[in-house]
Scaffold this motif. Structure first.
Motif, mmCIF file in Angstrom:
data_model
loop_
_atom_site.group_PDB
_atom_site.id
_atom_site.type_symbol
_atom_site.label_atom_id
_atom_site.label_comp_id
_atom_site.label_asym_id
_atom_site.label_seq_id
_atom_site.Cartn_x
_atom_site.Cartn_y
_atom_site.Cartn_z
ATOM 1 N N ILE A 32 0.811 -1.210 0.000
ATOM 2 C CA ILE A 32 0.000 0.000 0.000
ATOM 3 C C ILE A 32 0.850 1.270 0.000
ATOM 4 O O ILE A 32 0.444 2.290 -0.526
ATOM 5 N N GLU A 33 2.038 1.204 0.578
ATOM 6 C CA GLU A 33 2.905 2.380 0.625
ATOM 7 C C GLU A 33 3.597 2.629 -0.708
ATOM 8 O O GLU A 33 3.957 3.764 -1.015
ATOM 9 N N GLN A 34 3.796 1.577 -1.496
ATOM 10 C CA GLN A 34 4.501 1.707 -2.766
ATOM 11 C C GLN A 34 3.762 0.962 -3.860
ATOM 12 O O GLN A 34 4.258 -0.034 -4.386
ATOM 13 N N PRO A 35 2.550 1.431 -4.189
ATOM 14 C CA PRO A 35 1.827 0.716 -5.259
ATOM 15 C C PRO A 35 2.587 0.849 -6.570
ATOM 16 O O PRO A 35 2.997 1.930 -6.957
ATOM 17 N N ASP A 36 2.830 -0.296 -7.183
ATOM 18 C CA ASP A 36 3.556 -0.294 -8.451
ATOM 19 C C ASP A 36 2.747 0.418 -9.519
ATOM 20 O O ASP A 36 1.523 0.421 -9.485
ATOM 21 N N ALA A 37 3.447 0.965 -10.478
ATOM 22 C CA ALA A 37 2.791 1.649 -11.594
ATOM 23 C C ALA A 37 2.379 0.611 -12.637
ATOM 24 O O ALA A 37 2.899 0.556 -13.726
ATOM 25 N N GLN A 46 -3.055 -8.375 -7.461
ATOM 26 C CA GLN A 46 -1.971 -8.493 -6.490
ATOM 27 C C GLN A 46 -2.508 -8.250 -5.073
ATOM 28 O O GLN A 46 -2.193 -9.001 -4.149
ATOM 29 N N ALA A 47 -3.315 -7.228 -4.907
ATOM 30 C CA ALA A 47 -3.901 -6.941 -3.592
ATOM 31 C C ALA A 47 -4.798 -8.081 -3.133
ATOM 32 O O ALA A 47 -4.792 -8.454 -1.954
ATOM 33 N N ALA A 91 -5.264 5.561 -5.173
ATOM 34 C CA ALA A 91 -6.213 6.196 -6.090
ATOM 35 C C ALA A 91 -5.575 6.428 -7.461
ATOM 36 O O ALA A 91 -6.239 6.264 -8.495
ATOM 37 N N ALA A 92 -4.303 6.773 -7.476
ATOM 38 C CA ALA A 92 -3.610 6.989 -8.747
ATOM 39 C C ALA A 92 -3.507 5.694 -9.549
ATOM 40 O O ALA A 92 -3.676 5.702 -10.776
ATOM 41 N N VAL A 93 -3.226 4.591 -8.881
ATOM 42 C CA VAL A 93 -3.127 3.306 -9.573
ATOM 43 C C VAL A 93 -4.500 2.885 -10.110
ATOM 44 O O VAL A 93 -4.616 2.415 -11.242
ATOM 45 N N LEU A 94 -5.527 3.050 -9.298
ATOM 46 C CA LEU A 94 -6.866 2.590 -9.696
ATOM 47 C C LEU A 94 -7.564 3.550 -10.654
ATOM 48 O O LEU A 94 -8.449 3.131 -11.405
#
Length: 186
Positions: A32-37, A46-47, A91-94
């Motif tokens: 959660i601290e470093q969601p991959d791009a 993955q989650a 939010a940026a990843v999703l």
């Protein structure tokens, strides 16, 4: 403190369920601290590999932890900036898939329409409790670790367990039911 350091010890703090919770909590914080791009569906899958395990371990601990009223609360290390950074990163990843409708919220009893929620906020809510647990555990003091264990187990039933379930349902939709580029569900 690394849970592997305790693997040859015994005691209520060092049982297999507790050590597995520490490992899962650390993995959750990393996710959660470093969601991959990566794409939203890939990140959601993955989650979804981790979140059910975290839920099951929270359930087991909530039923097994013996509460001691004399133990003080743990120090909460997650700041508002930390919370916002985690929420914004997820939010940026999703992207546009962050929003979902939920009927299992308190405000729903006053409305005839589902309530708009976000996966990122649910996961950031879970993060607060999980990260505070990991930080307390890292100190390595028995009384603090016991307090952290009590708090994470208690918070499971009253707070973070439900948010985790809501997020998992929404993540399942992102992972498996989004149309691909040809318009077909994945």
């Amino acid at each position: 403190m690394n849970p592997d350091e305790y693997s040859n010890q015994s005691g209520p703090l060092l049982n297999a369920d507790t050590l597995e919770m520490v490992s899962l909590a650390q993995a959750y914080c990393q996710l959660i601290e470093q969601p991959d791009a990566q794409s939203a569906p890939e990140w959601a899958r993955q989650a979804l590999q981790l979140l059910p395990k975290l839920y099951l371990k929270g359930l087991a601990l909530s039923q097994a932890v013996v509460y001691d009223e004399t133990i003080d609360e743990i120090e909460h290390v997650v700041t508002e900036d930390d919370y916002n950074a985690v929420r914004d990163g997820v939010a940026a990843v999703l992207g546009t898939y962050d929003d979902y409708l939920d009927t299992f919220v308190e405000d729903m009893k006053y409305s005839d329409k589902p309530i708009l929620k976000t996966i990122s906020e649910d996961l950031a809510d879970v993060y607060q409790d999980i990260r505070n647990f990991v930080a307390a555990w890292d100190g390595g003091y028995d009384e603090v670790m016991q307090a952290a264990l009590q708090e994470i187990a208690s918070g499971f039933g009253s707070y973070w367990g439900g948010r985790l379930l809501s997020a998992m349902r929404a993540l399942h939709e992102v992972a498996y039911n989004l149309p691909d580029e040809e318009g077909e569900a994945q």
